[in-house]
Design a protein around this motif. Structure first.
Motif, PDB file in Angstrom:
ATOM      1  N   THR A   5       1.014  -1.032  -0.079  1.00 35.54           N
ATOM      2  CA  THR A   5      -0.112  -0.104  -0.184  1.00 35.54           C
ATOM      3  C   THR A   5       0.955   1.214   0.058  1.00 35.54           C
ATOM      4  OG1 THR A   5      -0.226  -0.159   2.385  1.00 35.54           O
ATOM      5  CG2 THR A   5      -1.882  -1.087   1.254  1.00 35.54           C
ATOM      6  N   SER A   6       0.251   2.331  -0.442  1.00 36.92           N
ATOM      7  CA  SER A   6       1.315   3.627  -0.680  1.00 36.92           C
ATOM      8  C   SER A   6       1.274   4.104   0.697  1.00 36.92           C
ATOM      9  CB  SER A   6       0.385   4.555  -1.558  1.00 36.92           C
ATOM     10  OG  SER A   6       0.985   5.797  -1.351  1.00 36.92           O
ATOM     11  N   PRO A   7       2.459   4.574   1.076  1.00 40.16           N
ATOM     12  CA  PRO A   7       2.563   5.118   2.421  1.00 40.16           C
ATOM     13  C   PRO A   7       2.014   6.586   2.501  1.00 40.16           C
ATOM     14  CG  PRO A   7       4.632   5.375   1.248  1.00 40.16           C
ATOM     15  CD  PRO A   7       3.803   4.425   0.326  1.00 40.16           C
ATOM     16  N   GLU A   8       1.539   7.184   1.422  1.00 46.03           N
ATOM     17  CA  GLU A   8       0.930   8.219   1.273  1.00 46.03           C
ATOM     18  C   GLU A   8      -0.742   8.240   1.631  1.00 46.03           C
ATOM     19  OE1 GLU A   8      -0.316  11.479  -2.173  1.00 46.03           O
ATOM     20  OE2 GLU A   8       1.350  10.498  -2.533  1.00 46.03           O
ATOM     21  N   LEU A   9      -1.004   9.027   2.673  1.00 49.97           N
ATOM     22  CA  LEU A   9      -2.108   9.468   3.361  1.00 49.97           C
ATOM     23  C   LEU A   9      -3.111  10.162   2.599  1.00 49.97           C
ATOM     24  CD1 LEU A   9      -3.467   8.693   5.934  1.00 49.97           C
ATOM     25  CD2 LEU A   9      -3.057  10.924   6.897  1.00 49.97           C
ATOM     26  N   PRO A  10      -4.273   9.535   2.066  1.00 48.41           N
ATOM     27  CA  PRO A  10      -5.021  10.417   1.380  1.00 48.41           C
ATOM     28  C   PRO A  10      -5.593  11.599   2.018  1.00 48.41           C
ATOM     29  CG  PRO A  10      -5.792   7.993   1.463  1.00 48.41           C
ATOM     30  CD  PRO A  10      -4.629   8.115   2.452  1.00 48.41           C
ATOM     31  N   ASP A  11      -5.819  12.683   1.307  1.00 53.20           N
ATOM     32  CA  ASP A  11      -6.306  13.825   1.887  1.00 53.20           C
ATOM     33  C   ASP A  11      -7.593  13.670   2.795  1.00 53.20           C
ATOM     34  OD1 ASP A  11      -4.307  15.156   0.605  1.00 53.20           O
ATOM     35  OD2 ASP A  11      -5.568  16.207  -0.938  1.00 53.20           O
ATOM     36  N   ALA A  12      -8.453  12.710   2.314  1.00 55.27           N
ATOM     37  CA  ALA A  12      -9.766  12.514   3.234  1.00 55.27           C
ATOM     38  C   ALA A  12      -9.374  11.993   4.522  1.00 55.27           C
ATOM     39  CB  ALA A  12     -10.582  12.124   2.454  1.00 55.27           C
ATOM     40  N   GLY A  14      -6.665  12.629   6.350  1.00 56.69           N
ATOM     41  CA  GLY A  14      -5.776  13.388   6.908  1.00 56.69           C
ATOM     42  C   GLY A  14      -5.885  13.648   8.400  1.00 56.69           C
ATOM     43  N   GLU A  15      -7.166  13.918   8.850  1.00 58.92           N
ATOM     44  CA  GLU A  15      -7.563  13.974  10.173  1.00 58.92           C
ATOM     45  C   GLU A  15      -7.509  12.664  11.091  1.00 58.92           C
ATOM     46  OE1 GLU A  15      -7.767  17.043  11.717  1.00 58.92           O
ATOM     47  OE2 GLU A  15      -6.926  17.903   9.703  1.00 58.92           O
ATOM     48  N   GLY A  16      -7.357  11.550  10.296  1.00 60.42           N
ATOM     49  CA  GLY A  16      -7.456  10.288  11.186  1.00 60.42           C
ATOM     50  C   GLY A  16      -6.397   9.054  10.669  1.00 60.42           C
ATOM     51  N   PRO A  17      -4.892   9.686  10.575  1.00 59.43           N
ATOM     52  CA  PRO A  17      -4.123   8.744  10.402  1.00 59.43           C
ATOM     53  C   PRO A  17      -3.821   7.560  11.013  1.00 59.43           C
ATOM     54  CG  PRO A  17      -3.103  10.811  11.432  1.00 59.43           C
ATOM     55  CD  PRO A  17      -4.432  11.005  11.131  1.00 59.43           C
ATOM     56  N   LEU A  18      -4.217   7.590  12.245  1.00 60.37           N
ATOM     57  CA  LEU A  18      -4.081   6.457  13.016  1.00 60.37           C
ATOM     58  C   LEU A  18      -5.306   5.354  12.645  1.00 60.37           C
ATOM     59  CD1 LEU A  18      -2.873   4.766  15.693  1.00 60.37           C
ATOM     60  CD2 LEU A  18      -4.863   5.473  16.786  1.00 60.37           C
ATOM     61  N   SER A  19      -6.308   5.822  12.581  1.00 59.43           N
ATOM     62  CA  SER A  19      -7.807   5.070  12.085  1.00 59.43           C
ATOM     63  C   SER A  19      -7.289   4.383  10.622  1.00 59.43           C
ATOM     64  CB  SER A  19      -8.870   5.883  11.951  1.00 59.43           C
ATOM     65  OG  SER A  19      -9.193   6.313  13.357  1.00 59.43           O
ATOM     66  N   ILE A  22      -4.961   1.744  10.831  1.00 60.39           N
ATOM     67  CA  ILE A  22      -5.599   0.443  11.508  1.00 60.39           C
ATOM     68  C   ILE A  22      -6.320  -0.294  10.356  1.00 60.39           C
ATOM     69  CG2 ILE A  22      -7.526  -0.375  12.991  1.00 60.39           C
ATOM     70  CD1 ILE A  22      -6.352   1.944  15.061  1.00 60.39           C
ATOM     71  N   PHE A  23      -7.162   0.382   9.205  1.00 61.01           N
ATOM     72  CA  PHE A  23      -7.881   0.133   8.658  1.00 61.01           C
ATOM     73  C   PHE A  23      -7.123  -0.799   7.506  1.00 61.01           C
ATOM     74  CE2 PHE A  23      -9.086   0.392   4.079  1.00 61.01           C
ATOM     75  CZ  PHE A  23     -10.473  -0.275   4.269  1.00 61.01           C
ATOM     76  N   GLN A  24      -5.709  -0.210   7.208  1.00 58.03           N
ATOM     77  CA  GLN A  24      -4.776  -0.957   6.344  1.00 58.03           C
ATOM     78  C   GLN A  24      -4.136  -2.198   6.858  1.00 58.03           C
ATOM     79  OE1 GLN A  24      -5.747   0.272   3.302  1.00 58.03           O
ATOM     80  NE2 GLN A  24      -3.562   1.152   2.587  1.00 58.03           N
ATOM     81  N   LEU A  25      -4.035  -2.025   8.100  1.00 60.27           N
ATOM     82  CA  LEU A  25      -3.497  -3.274   8.638  1.00 60.27           C
ATOM     83  C   LEU A  25      -4.548  -4.387   8.941  1.00 60.27           C
ATOM     84  CD1 LEU A  25      -1.346  -4.889  10.514  1.00 60.27           C
ATOM     85  CD2 LEU A  25      -2.314  -3.606  12.478  1.00 60.27           C
ATOM     86  N   VAL A 149     -13.045   2.216  21.108  1.00 61.17           N
ATOM     87  CA  VAL A 149     -13.860   1.969  19.886  1.00 61.17           C
ATOM     88  C   VAL A 149     -14.988   1.232  20.650  1.00 61.17           C
ATOM     89  CG1 VAL A 149     -14.429   1.116  17.849  1.00 61.17           C
ATOM     90  CG2 VAL A 149     -12.167   2.268  18.129  1.00 61.17           C
ATOM     91  N   ARG A 150     -15.055   0.131  21.455  1.00 62.16           N
ATOM     92  CA  ARG A 150     -16.270  -0.422  21.984  1.00 62.16           C
ATOM     93  C   ARG A 150     -16.986   0.528  22.926  1.00 62.16           C
ATOM     94  NH1 ARG A 150     -16.473  -5.805  20.501  1.00 62.16           N
ATOM     95  NH2 ARG A 150     -14.410  -6.638  20.053  1.00 62.16           N
ATOM     96  N   ASP A 151     -16.315   1.258  23.591  1.00 65.71           N
ATOM     97  CA  ASP A 151     -17.119   1.882  24.836  1.00 65.71           C
ATOM     98  C   ASP A 151     -17.601   3.499  23.973  1.00 65.71           C
ATOM     99  OD1 ASP A 151     -16.563  -0.096  26.456  1.00 65.71           O
ATOM    100  OD2 ASP A 151     -14.946   0.944  27.480  1.00 65.71           O
ATOM    101  N   ARG A 152     -17.204   3.625  22.872  1.00 66.94           N
ATOM    102  CA  ARG A 152     -17.595   4.917  22.313  1.00 66.94           C
ATOM    103  C   ARG A 152     -18.889   5.559  22.939  1.00 66.94           C
ATOM    104  NH1 ARG A 152     -18.600   0.926  18.790  1.00 66.94           N
ATOM    105  NH2 ARG A 152     -20.529   1.099  17.914  1.00 66.94           N
ATOM    106  N   GLY A 153     -20.105   4.688  23.080  1.00 65.90           N
ATOM    107  CA  GLY A 153     -21.276   5.468  23.276  1.00 65.90           C
ATOM    108  C   GLY A 153     -21.537   5.519  24.697  1.00 65.90           C
ATOM    109  N   ARG A 154     -20.479   4.988  25.676  1.00 63.57           N
ATOM    110  CA  ARG A 154     -20.563   4.926  27.258  1.00 63.57           C
ATOM    111  C   ARG A 154     -20.244   6.117  27.810  1.00 63.57           C
ATOM    112  NH1 ARG A 154     -18.724  -0.814  27.235  1.00 63.57           N
ATOM    113  NH2 ARG A 154     -20.471  -2.166  25.991  1.00 63.57           N
TER     114      ARG A 154
END
Length: 159
Positions: A5-12, A14-19, A22-25, A149-154
């Motif tokens: 996968t490209s190491p380049e982060l898509p602009d969209a 940009g505000e979620g590089p960790l997420s 995780i998705f790519q992994l 993530v699991r506790d997001r609504g709590r």
């Protein structure tokens, strides 16, 4: 699809590089695991059900649902496929005919070592360029992220 996968982060993202990481992994890891499972004539997620039954044969469908964290329709469909493949049997519980109890067949039990070997191989591939300390730190971070993530609504988000 490419193996890299490209190491380049898509602009969209940009505000979620960790997420995005995780998705790519998760996508790469799940794709490799799926290929390994196909070699055993299994669909992704079926190994999770089998692993629970290896440890606790005779669970109810509800108990399996709770243990693997999948939705009812996914578990029901997977169990039906696995029963059709001769890996398990489902029968009504003696105490309540509406409750289905799941038991492994000999063919299902025979998959214990191949599945353990698959996870061992996947682990070796996953950690081959990491130190033991990095693996330990990654597992700790992954657990914190999963809980968050699991506790997001709590609870309200941290500002």
């Amino acid at each position: 699809m490419s193996d890299t996968t490209s190491p380049e982060l898509p602009d969209a993202a940009g505000e979620g590089p960790l997420s995005y990481a995780i998705f790519q992994l998760a996508r790469a890891h799940r794709g490799h695991a799926a290929a390994m499972l196909r070699a055993m004539n299994l669909h992704p997620g079926q190994e999770l059900l089998l692993m629970q039954l290896f440890d606790h044969d005779g669970l109810t469908q509800g108990e399996l649902l709770e243990r693997v964290g999948l939705d009812h329709s996914t578990v029901s469909k997977s169990l039906r496929r696995m029963q059709d493949a001769g890996l398990l049997i489902r029968e009504s519980a003696a105490h309540d005919r509406r409750v289905m109890v799941v038991h492994l067949t000999d063919a299902g039990r025979a998959l214990k070592e191949p599945i353990a070997d698959m996870w061992r191989s996947l682990e070796e591939i996953s950690v081959r360029d990491l130190t033991a300390d990095q693996v330990e730190a990654f597992i700790a971070c992954a657990r914190v992220i999963e809980k968050s993530v699991r506790d997001r609504g709590r609870r309200p988000p941290i500002e």
